[in-house]
Design a protein around this motif. Structure first.
Motif, mmCIF file in Angstrom:
data_model
loop_
_atom_site.group_PDB
_atom_site.id
_atom_site.type_symbol
_atom_site.label_atom_id
_atom_site.label_comp_id
_atom_site.label_asym_id
_atom_site.label_seq_id
_atom_site.Cartn_x
_atom_site.Cartn_y
_atom_site.Cartn_z
ATOM 1 N N PHE A 6 7.268 5.276 -6.198
ATOM 2 C CA PHE A 6 6.539 4.036 -6.435
ATOM 3 C C PHE A 6 7.460 2.836 -6.325
ATOM 4 C CE2 PHE A 6 5.371 0.639 -9.398
ATOM 5 C CZ PHE A 6 4.162 0.265 -8.851
ATOM 6 N N SER A 7 6.948 1.767 -5.736
ATOM 7 C CA SER A 7 7.657 0.486 -5.705
ATOM 8 C C SER A 7 6.628 -0.630 -5.625
ATOM 9 C CB SER A 7 8.620 0.408 -4.508
ATOM 10 O OG SER A 7 7.911 0.481 -3.288
ATOM 11 N N VAL A 8 7.093 -1.831 -5.787
ATOM 12 C CA VAL A 8 6.260 -3.003 -5.591
ATOM 13 C C VAL A 8 6.785 -3.726 -4.360
ATOM 14 C CG1 VAL A 8 5.490 -5.200 -6.561
ATOM 15 C CG2 VAL A 8 5.761 -3.218 -8.054
ATOM 16 N N SER A 9 5.910 -3.966 -3.402
ATOM 17 C CA SER A 9 6.275 -4.697 -2.190
ATOM 18 C C SER A 9 5.901 -6.158 -2.397
ATOM 19 C CB SER A 9 5.527 -4.128 -0.980
ATOM 20 O OG SER A 9 5.940 -2.800 -0.728
ATOM 21 N N LEU A 10 6.903 -7.017 -2.399
ATOM 22 C CA LEU A 10 6.694 -8.434 -2.681
ATOM 23 C C LEU A 10 6.653 -9.252 -1.395
ATOM 24 C CD1 LEU A 10 9.178 -8.750 -5.680
ATOM 25 C CD2 LEU A 10 6.690 -8.483 -5.776
ATOM 26 N N GLN A 57 -0.045 -10.637 0.542
ATOM 27 C CA GLN A 57 0.054 -10.624 -0.916
ATOM 28 C C GLN A 57 0.942 -9.474 -1.353
ATOM 29 O OE1 GLN A 57 -4.176 -10.132 -1.595
ATOM 30 N NE2 GLN A 57 -3.907 -8.017 -2.201
ATOM 31 N N ASN A 58 1.353 -9.499 -2.606
ATOM 32 C CA ASN A 58 2.135 -8.403 -3.164
ATOM 33 C C ASN A 58 1.287 -7.134 -3.163
ATOM 34 O OD1 ASN A 58 4.119 -10.303 -3.694
ATOM 35 N ND2 ASN A 58 3.437 -10.627 -5.782
ATOM 36 N N MET A 59 1.953 -5.985 -3.019
ATOM 37 C CA MET A 59 1.251 -4.706 -2.989
ATOM 38 C C MET A 59 1.983 -3.668 -3.810
ATOM 39 S SD MET A 59 -0.139 -4.019 0.859
ATOM 40 C CE MET A 59 1.396 -4.153 1.727
ATOM 41 N N LEU A 60 1.215 -2.785 -4.416
ATOM 42 C CA LEU A 60 1.779 -1.574 -4.990
ATOM 43 C C LEU A 60 2.025 -0.638 -3.822
ATOM 44 C CD1 LEU A 60 -0.704 -1.056 -7.946
ATOM 45 C CD2 LEU A 60 1.457 -2.300 -7.959
ATOM 46 N N THR A 61 3.150 0.067 -3.834
ATOM 47 C CA THR A 61 3.483 0.946 -2.715
ATOM 48 C C THR A 61 3.868 2.322 -3.228
ATOM 49 O OG1 THR A 61 4.282 -0.937 -1.430
ATOM 50 C CG2 THR A 61 5.010 1.239 -0.714
ATOM 51 N N PHE A 62 3.361 3.344 -2.565
ATOM 52 C CA PHE A 62 3.737 4.726 -2.844
ATOM 53 C C PHE A 62 4.215 5.352 -1.548
ATOM 54 C CE2 PHE A 62 0.588 3.626 -6.008
ATOM 55 C CZ PHE A 62 1.143 4.131 -7.182
ATOM 56 N N ASN A 63 5.233 6.211 -1.651
ATOM 57 C CA ASN A 63 5.781 6.885 -0.473
ATOM 58 C C ASN A 63 5.665 8.394 -0.633
ATOM 59 O OD1 ASN A 63 7.971 4.322 -0.841
ATOM 60 N ND2 ASN A 63 6.968 4.553 1.127
ATOM 61 N N PRO A 64 4.568 8.986 -0.120
ATOM 62 C CA PRO A 64 4.445 10.439 -0.167
ATOM 63 C C PRO A 64 5.628 11.092 0.540
ATOM 64 C CG PRO A 64 2.378 9.428 0.529
ATOM 65 C CD PRO A 64 3.422 8.346 0.520
ATOM 66 N N GLY A 65 6.177 12.123 -0.088
ATOM 67 C CA GLY A 65 7.292 12.858 0.513
ATOM 68 C C GLY A 65 8.665 12.404 0.069
ATOM 69 N N TRP A 66 8.734 11.337 -0.726
ATOM 70 C CA TRP A 66 10.020 10.830 -1.208
ATOM 71 C C TRP A 66 10.053 10.792 -2.728
ATOM 72 C CZ3 TRP A 66 11.403 5.698 1.751
ATOM 73 C CH2 TRP A 66 11.862 6.012 3.031
ATOM 74 N N ASP A 67 11.277 10.973 -3.277
ATOM 75 C CA ASP A 67 11.476 10.690 -4.687
ATOM 76 C C ASP A 67 11.985 9.253 -4.813
ATOM 77 O OD1 ASP A 67 14.256 10.653 -4.188
ATOM 78 O OD2 ASP A 67 14.639 12.563 -5.191
ATOM 79 N N VAL A 108 -4.098 1.959 3.488
ATOM 80 C CA VAL A 108 -4.189 0.907 2.482
ATOM 81 C C VAL A 108 -5.549 1.028 1.802
ATOM 82 C CG1 VAL A 108 -4.249 -1.590 2.054
ATOM 83 C CG2 VAL A 108 -2.650 -0.650 3.743
ATOM 84 N N VAL A 109 -5.526 0.958 0.472
ATOM 85 C CA VAL A 109 -6.747 0.894 -0.322
ATOM 86 C C VAL A 109 -6.640 -0.344 -1.211
ATOM 87 C CG1 VAL A 109 -7.107 3.389 -0.274
ATOM 88 C CG2 VAL A 109 -5.836 2.375 -2.164
ATOM 89 N N THR A 110 -7.775 -0.786 -1.722
ATOM 90 C CA THR A 110 -7.803 -1.972 -2.576
ATOM 91 C C THR A 110 -8.489 -1.616 -3.882
ATOM 92 O OG1 THR A 110 -7.927 -3.354 -0.604
ATOM 93 C CG2 THR A 110 -8.524 -4.389 -2.694
ATOM 94 N N ASP A 111 -7.855 -1.970 -5.004
ATOM 95 C CA ASP A 111 -8.448 -1.660 -6.308
ATOM 96 C C ASP A 111 -9.581 -2.641 -6.622
ATOM 97 O OD1 ASP A 111 -7.407 -3.983 -7.550
ATOM 98 O OD2 ASP A 111 -5.882 -2.910 -8.675
ATOM 99 N N PRO A 112 -10.336 -2.412 -7.692
ATOM 100 C CA PRO A 112 -11.483 -3.264 -8.004
ATOM 101 C C PRO A 112 -11.142 -4.735 -8.223
ATOM 102 C CG PRO A 112 -11.609 -1.237 -9.245
ATOM 103 C CD PRO A 112 -10.266 -1.256 -8.585
ATOM 104 N N ASP A 113 -9.880 -5.052 -8.500
ATOM 105 C CA ASP A 113 -9.462 -6.435 -8.726
ATOM 106 C C ASP A 113 -8.879 -7.097 -7.484
ATOM 107 O OD1 ASP A 113 -10.081 -6.692 -11.597
ATOM 108 O OD2 ASP A 113 -8.609 -5.067 -11.764
ATOM 109 N N GLY A 114 -8.907 -6.390 -6.359
ATOM 110 C CA GLY A 114 -8.408 -6.959 -5.116
ATOM 111 C C GLY A 114 -6.941 -6.696 -4.844
ATOM 112 N N ASN A 115 -6.282 -5.891 -5.679
ATOM 113 C CA ASN A 115 -4.881 -5.549 -5.458
ATOM 114 C C ASN A 115 -4.780 -4.479 -4.374
ATOM 115 O OD1 ASN A 115 -3.758 -7.155 -7.688
ATOM 116 N ND2 ASN A 115 -4.903 -5.715 -8.949
#
Length: 123
Positions: A6-10, A57-67, A108-115
């Motif tokens: 997990f990371s935050v992409s700014l 905009q800023n995004m939450l980021t996940f990288n499948p296959g990586w620690d 890319v998916v978007t949560d109910p708040d637009g993130n």
């Protein structure tokens, strides 16, 4: 469902100013290339990405296959399987991956708040 590291992409305006600011908070460069306009910074197990002009905009980021050290995991759910699971639960995938492909891809998916949430598989 395991999504990987997990990371935050700014979406930063000035990568040099952002790098300097986050270094003051204890982050160090972990990857990327400032000349190419992207940096990954790390503090402990916390990861942030600095991306001027790449995202709106800023995004939450996940990288499948990586620690969290960007080391390959022995086993992981492929991004295409994650996409199928999300769809089966009614999640709208706004940027899809062709399920007939293999290897690196992202969705890319978007949560109910637009993130926005980027799931970015590199292998």
């Amino acid at each position: 469902m395991e999504l990987g590291a997990f990371s935050v992409s700014l979406a930063v305006k000035d990568i040099a100013a952002s790098r300097e600011f986050y270094e003051k908070l204890g982050f160090r460069i972990f990857g990327g290339d400032q000349a190419q306009r992207w940096l990954i910074m790390k503090s402990g197990t916390t990861l942030i990405g600095l991306f001027p002009g790449m995202f709106e905009q800023n995004m939450l980021t996940f990288n499948p296959g990586w620690d969290s050290d960007a080391k390959p995991l022995q086993s992981f759910a492929d991004i295409r399987e994650i996409q199928r699971q999300l769809r089966s639960q009614g999640v709208v995938v706004s940027q899809e991956v062709d399920e007939g492909t293999t290897g690196p891809a992202h969705i890319v998916v978007t949560d109910p708040d637009g993130n926005q949430i980027l799931l970015d598989q590199h292998r």
